[in-house]
Design a protein around this motif. Structure first.
Motif: not given
Length: 415
Positions: A390-408
């Motif tokens: 969440e913090a990364a995406v709010i900071g501007g990170a790519d949602p798709t790769s960030t949340i996919t990695a978190a899910g794994k």
């Protein structure tokens, strides 16, 4: 509730059902109470609950020929309880959040609690559901809590219907230099899954699916699925590289203070914020957290505070009696409310206090369609990876790769 942290993960050992006593919901009758020939019963609670519990514990001890000690554990109460339980040095009763249950049961640290049907019916149904795990009641709830939108009515007279309405009004206020922040919703450098969940749910995301019986299913993880990716795209659009509404600089340490300092018109928080809000003398109102336009209704988590009977306590029969027949009385529930004003789970206690505190009904209405915070052990794997994503995406990170990695990461920890 502030930021949640992962619970202790240890070996699986289901607690066996304890033999307890039932009883009605009135004052505990001395003739029905198991007597102890001396000895000691120990209760662990946090600082605020300890002071409120002491007079009731003393009365219970006098009636039952036992010394009752209420000991304050100010930090890491759940972790300390599990460790003490494994070492055989824990309390007889512990007071804590309902989402501890999965971890406590998994570690064999608590026993089921025996309540009569009339005692259960005297409690809020959602609160009872929250402390039910694998079909058994594992705690007696005494208070509920959920997030709501608290707004400064001098700056924002009307409750926003959607998050887009909130953003538009907040942008007007910042443009006119009446405030410096559009929204005070705590994120911080590591994120905050609890506070972002209403927006995540409105955008279609979920944490765990549910089985046919309504229980959360750890095998159906929503983080990393297409729904969560789309949800975080919307959350990211509100972030630092987007609308600038959600910021990592707004954290648990300053979100309430920024609102009470009149630097933002909207605060997403819970009943624990109200003492500071009232002290600041702000004209305020409380309403449901708005969702995205065209999206689902925003659903805050509903959390419950409860009493638990320690599986390895030395005075288990008395602990069952205290939890079942003392914590279900309006007098104790009101005392705990006075220690920290969260809506009582006991209907009779809520009826006593709500007349003097209009905020209680408003918080309850804001959480009317909330989701019970998952208490399954798998929830411990959610907090850290989800929050950091969440913090990364709010900071501007790519949602798709960030949340996919978190899910794994989460899936790997659950397995």
């Amino acid at each position: 509730m502030r930021i949640r942290t992962a619970g202790v993960v240890a070996l699986f050992a289901l607690a066996l059902a304890a033999s307890g006593c039932g009883g009605d919901s009135g004052e505990p009758a001395a003739k029905d109470t198991p007597k102890a020939a001396g000895g000691k019963m120990v209760i662990w609670a946090d600082d605020k609950r300890t002071a409120a519990l002491k007079p009731f514990a003393e009365k219970f001890g006098q009636e039952n020929g036992v010394t009752v000690e209420v000991q304050a554990v100010s930090k890491d109460l759940q972790t300390n309880f599990v460790t003490a339980s494994q070492q055989g040095s824990g309390p007889d009763v512990v007071v804590g959040a309902h989402d501890w249950i999965g971890n406590l049961v998994q570690n064999g640290a608590i026993d089921p609690v025996q309540l009569a049907a009339d005692q259960k019916s005297a409690l809020n149904a959602t609160a009872v559901k929250a402390v039910t795990f694998n079909g058994q009641l594992y705690g007696v709830p005494y208070a509920q809590e959920n997030l709501a939108l608290i707004r400064n009515t001098e700056l924002a007279p009307e409750a926003p219907k959607t998050i887009e309405d909130l953003v538009a009004k907040g942008k007007q206020l910042t443009a006119s230099k009446k405030v410096t922040e559009t929204l005070c919703l705590q994120v911080g450098q590591n994120g905050d899954a609890y506070h972002i969940y209403p927006l995540y749910s409105s955008a279609g995301g979920y944490l765990f699916g549910t089985g046919a019986n309504g229980d959360y299913d750890p095998k159906d993880l929503g983080v990393g699925k297409p729904e969560s990716i789309e949800a975080f795209k919307k959350i990211g659009a509100l972030g630092e590289k987007g609308a600038g509404v959600l910021k990592r600089s707004i954290a648990d340490t300053n979100s309430i203070a920024t609102f009470t300092g009149k630097k933002c018109a909207y605060l997403v928080s819970g009943p624990w914020a109200m003492a500071d809000v009232k002290k600041a003398g702000i004209s305020y109102d409380i309403s449901a957290i708005p969702g995205f336009a065209g999206g689902k209704e925003a659903q805050p988590f509903v959390g419950v505070q409860a009493f638990y009977v320690a599986a390895k306590g030395t005075n288990k029969a008395l602990a069952q009696e205290f939890v079942a027949n003392y914590t279900t009385t309006p007098e104790l529930a009101v005392a705990l409310y006075n220690a920290e004003p969260r809506p009582p789970a006991l209907t009779a206690a809520l009826d006593q206090v709500k007349g003097a505190d209009a905020d209680l009904a408003k918080f309850q209405e804001a959480g009317r369609n909330g989701q019970v915070l998952p208490a399954i052990p798998a929830m411990a794997a959610i907090w850290d990876p989800f929050g950091k994503a969440e913090a990364a995406v709010i900071g501007g990170a790519d949602p798709t790769s960030t949340i996919t990695a978190a899910g794994k990461t989460i899936s790997g920890q659950i397995k």
